[in-house]
Design a protein around this motif. Sequence first.
Motif, short mmCIF file in Angstrom:
data_model
loop_
_atom_site.label_atom_id
_atom_site.label_comp_id
_atom_site.label_asym_id
_atom_site.label_seq_id
_atom_site.Cartn_x
_atom_site.Cartn_y
_atom_site.Cartn_z
N ASP A 114 0.83 -1.19 0.00
CA ASP A 114 0.00 0.00 0.00
C ASP A 114 0.87 1.25 0.00
OD1 ASP A 114 -2.37 -1.47 0.14
OD2 ASP A 114 -2.38 -1.46 2.33
N ASP A 118 -1.46 7.40 0.91
CA ASP A 118 -2.80 7.29 0.32
C ASP A 118 -3.14 5.83 0.04
OD1 ASP A 118 -5.22 7.92 -0.80
OD2 ASP A 118 -4.39 9.17 -2.42
N ALA A 120 -5.73 4.02 0.41
CA ALA A 120 -7.05 3.69 -0.14
C ALA A 120 -7.07 3.82 -1.67
CB ALA A 120 -8.12 4.61 0.46
N ARG A 121 -6.21 4.67 -2.21
CA ARG A 121 -6.22 4.93 -3.66
C ARG A 121 -5.04 4.36 -4.43
NH1 ARG A 121 -6.27 9.28 -6.51
NH2 ARG A 121 -4.53 10.18 -5.41
N ASN A 149 -2.87 2.67 -9.44
CA ASN A 149 -4.17 3.02 -8.89
C ASN A 149 -4.88 1.78 -8.36
OD1 ASN A 149 -4.09 5.79 -9.52
ND2 ASN A 149 -4.81 5.39 -11.61
N LYS A 150 -5.60 1.95 -7.28
CA LYS A 150 -6.47 0.89 -6.78
C LYS A 150 -7.86 1.10 -7.39
CE LYS A 150 -4.07 -0.23 -2.54
NZ LYS A 150 -4.20 -0.38 -1.08
N ARG A 151 -8.57 0.02 -7.49
CA ARG A 151 -9.90 0.05 -8.08
C ARG A 151 -10.84 0.89 -7.22
NH1 ARG A 151 -9.88 -4.68 -9.68
NH2 ARG A 151 -9.84 -4.38 -11.91
N GLY A 152 -10.67 0.77 -5.91
CA GLY A 152 -11.50 1.56 -5.01
C GLY A 152 -12.89 0.97 -4.83
N GLU A 153 -13.65 1.63 -4.05
CA GLU A 153 -15.01 1.18 -3.76
C GLU A 153 -15.91 1.42 -4.97
OE1 GLU A 153 -15.95 -0.41 -0.95
OE2 GLU A 153 -13.83 -0.32 -0.41
N SER A 155 -19.01 2.62 -7.08
CA SER A 155 -19.88 3.78 -6.85
C SER A 155 -21.33 3.37 -6.76
CB SER A 155 -19.76 4.81 -7.96
OG SER A 155 -18.49 4.90 -8.47
#
Length: 155
Positions: A114, A118, A120-121, A149-153, A155
């Motif tokens: 990670d 940042d 989370a992103r 980049n992370k995919r993230g939550e 939407s």
Amino acid sequence: MAAMKTVDRFFEDYAVGESRTTQGRTVTEADVVLHAGQTGDFFPHHLDAAWCATQPFGRRMAHGTLIISMAVGMTAGDINPQAMSYGYDKIRFVKPVFIGDTITVTAEVTDKADHRKDPARLGYLHELVSVINQDGETVTVLTHLYLVNKRGEPS
């Protein structure tokens, strides 16, 4: 040369241990001369065949920085807008590469982490890049670092 394609690979899509190997590429005199002109490195090790004949290695060798550039370029087959090169670590010139040698490159994912600021992103991806000559000898190794980049939550 195959056309590049765009792929979206996020941090979560990579697995430690996955690898890819390129086709071979022969290092030419033109490669060495162009690299000397681009970098200003005109050392006799690369350009003076008569001088090299008097040295233990006996012939002209490619610049280490040329081999790094070739290796990184050879592994860049797809455009991934989700990742960018973050730098290179642990670069080692294990054996010389001579004009006329053919190199192949293997890139193996060795670590994922990670991003410190940042998480989370973003994440870091490390690839061990190994350059092998036509005799199966490792000539150059380095770690290529990527910021991904992370995919993230959803939407």
